[in-house]
Design a protein around this motif. Sequence first.
Motif, PDB file in Angstrom:
ATOM      1  N   LYS A  68       0.836  -1.197   0.000  1.00  0.00           N
ATOM      2  CA  LYS A  68       0.000   0.000   0.000  1.00  0.00           C
ATOM      3  C   LYS A  68       0.876   1.253   0.000  1.00  0.00           C
ATOM      4  O   LYS A  68       1.824   1.364   0.771  1.00  0.00           O
ATOM      5  CB  LYS A  68      -0.890   0.017   1.239  1.00  0.00           C
ATOM      6  N   VAL A  70       2.879   2.563  -2.304  1.00  0.00           N
ATOM      7  CA  VAL A  70       4.148   2.602  -3.034  1.00  0.00           C
ATOM      8  C   VAL A  70       3.898   2.294  -4.501  1.00  0.00           C
ATOM      9  O   VAL A  70       3.208   1.331  -4.830  1.00  0.00           O
ATOM     10  CB  VAL A  70       5.157   1.570  -2.470  1.00  0.00           C
ATOM     11  N   THR A  71       4.429   3.132  -5.368  1.00  0.00           N
ATOM     12  CA  THR A  71       4.512   2.823  -6.791  1.00  0.00           C
ATOM     13  C   THR A  71       5.948   3.049  -7.216  1.00  0.00           C
ATOM     14  O   THR A  71       6.486   4.140  -7.033  1.00  0.00           O
ATOM     15  CB  THR A  71       3.591   3.717  -7.647  1.00  0.00           C
ATOM     16  N   SER A  73       8.222   3.530 -10.313  1.00  0.00           N
ATOM     17  CA  SER A  73       7.964   3.967 -11.680  1.00  0.00           C
ATOM     18  C   SER A  73       9.254   3.913 -12.483  1.00  0.00           C
ATOM     19  O   SER A  73      10.250   4.533 -12.103  1.00  0.00           O
ATOM     20  CB  SER A  73       7.410   5.406 -11.656  1.00  0.00           C
ATOM     21  N   TYR A 107       1.090  -1.637 -15.675  1.00  0.00           N
ATOM     22  CA  TYR A 107       1.444  -1.881 -14.283  1.00  0.00           C
ATOM     23  C   TYR A 107       1.613  -3.375 -14.021  1.00  0.00           C
ATOM     24  O   TYR A 107       1.027  -4.208 -14.697  1.00  0.00           O
ATOM     25  CB  TYR A 107       0.359  -1.331 -13.341  1.00  0.00           C
ATOM     26  N   SER A 109       2.477  -5.994 -10.334  1.00  0.00           N
ATOM     27  CA  SER A 109       2.656  -6.009  -8.878  1.00  0.00           C
ATOM     28  C   SER A 109       3.723  -7.015  -8.501  1.00  0.00           C
ATOM     29  O   SER A 109       3.819  -8.085  -9.106  1.00  0.00           O
ATOM     30  CB  SER A 109       1.344  -6.393  -8.183  1.00  0.00           C
ATOM     31  N   ASN A 114       3.352  -4.422  -4.091  1.00  0.00           N
ATOM     32  CA  ASN A 114       3.779  -3.089  -4.511  1.00  0.00           C
ATOM     33  C   ASN A 114       3.538  -2.918  -5.995  1.00  0.00           C
ATOM     34  O   ASN A 114       3.830  -3.820  -6.789  1.00  0.00           O
ATOM     35  CB  ASN A 114       5.263  -2.868  -4.201  1.00  0.00           C
ATOM     36  N   ARG A 115       3.009  -1.756  -6.374  1.00  0.00           N
ATOM     37  CA  ARG A 115       2.717  -1.486  -7.785  1.00  0.00           C
ATOM     38  C   ARG A 115       3.985  -1.006  -8.482  1.00  0.00           C
ATOM     39  O   ARG A 115       4.719  -0.156  -7.970  1.00  0.00           O
ATOM     40  CB  ARG A 115       1.637  -0.421  -7.894  1.00  0.00           C
ATOM     41  N   ILE A 116       4.224  -1.575  -9.658  1.00  0.00           N
ATOM     42  CA  ILE A 116       5.360  -1.181 -10.485  1.00  0.00           C
ATOM     43  C   ILE A 116       4.801  -0.647 -11.789  1.00  0.00           C
ATOM     44  O   ILE A 116       4.036  -1.331 -12.475  1.00  0.00           O
ATOM     45  CB  ILE A 116       6.319  -2.365 -10.752  1.00  0.00           C
ATOM     46  N   GLU A 117       5.177   0.561 -12.122  1.00  0.00           N
ATOM     47  CA  GLU A 117       4.719   1.221 -13.337  1.00  0.00           C
ATOM     48  C   GLU A 117       5.855   1.227 -14.352  1.00  0.00           C
ATOM     49  O   GLU A 117       6.975   1.616 -14.029  1.00  0.00           O
ATOM     50  CB  GLU A 117       4.339   2.668 -12.983  1.00  0.00           C
ATOM     51  N   TRP A 119       6.698   2.754 -18.158  1.00  0.00           N
ATOM     52  CA  TRP A 119       6.149   3.747 -19.085  1.00  0.00           C
ATOM     53  C   TRP A 119       7.183   4.170 -20.111  1.00  0.00           C
ATOM     54  O   TRP A 119       8.378   4.028 -19.915  1.00  0.00           O
ATOM     55  CB  TRP A 119       5.609   4.957 -18.323  1.00  0.00           C
TER      56      TRP A 119
END
Length: 122
Positions: A68, A70-71, A73, A107, A109, A114-117, A119
């Motif tokens: 929760k 944290v992303t 990027s 994205y 996880s 943890n979410r990883i973006e 781009w």
Amino acid sequence: MTLPSAVNRANTILYVRRWKESVAFYRDHLGFEVAFRNDWFVEFRLTPTAYLSVADQSRTTMASGNGKGVTLSFRIDDLQAAHRAFLEDGLVPTAIRAQVMGADVFYLSDPEGNRIEFWSPG
């Protein structure tokens, strides 16, 4: 006030419950290079001056955020190729979305949630 000295290296530390799975995810699925390792902490080199570390929360005074708030990027060159590679590796990235804040993005996880973006400029 400004810092009295320039920042010359950055390191993000994730405190995780699923330490072994998280280390394997960043090493084996994302292919990050291990710069330092001991029995509860692994530091991955992302660039010459940027690092990502994974620490076993049971061995520290910090608790996991349980995925929760944290992303991570990462700007990459070939978004389509990365997306295909993750799918082929058995991971579940989101669909690529076009033109989110001027970029194409998807994205993923990590085992901790943890979410990883990922781009690329659109």
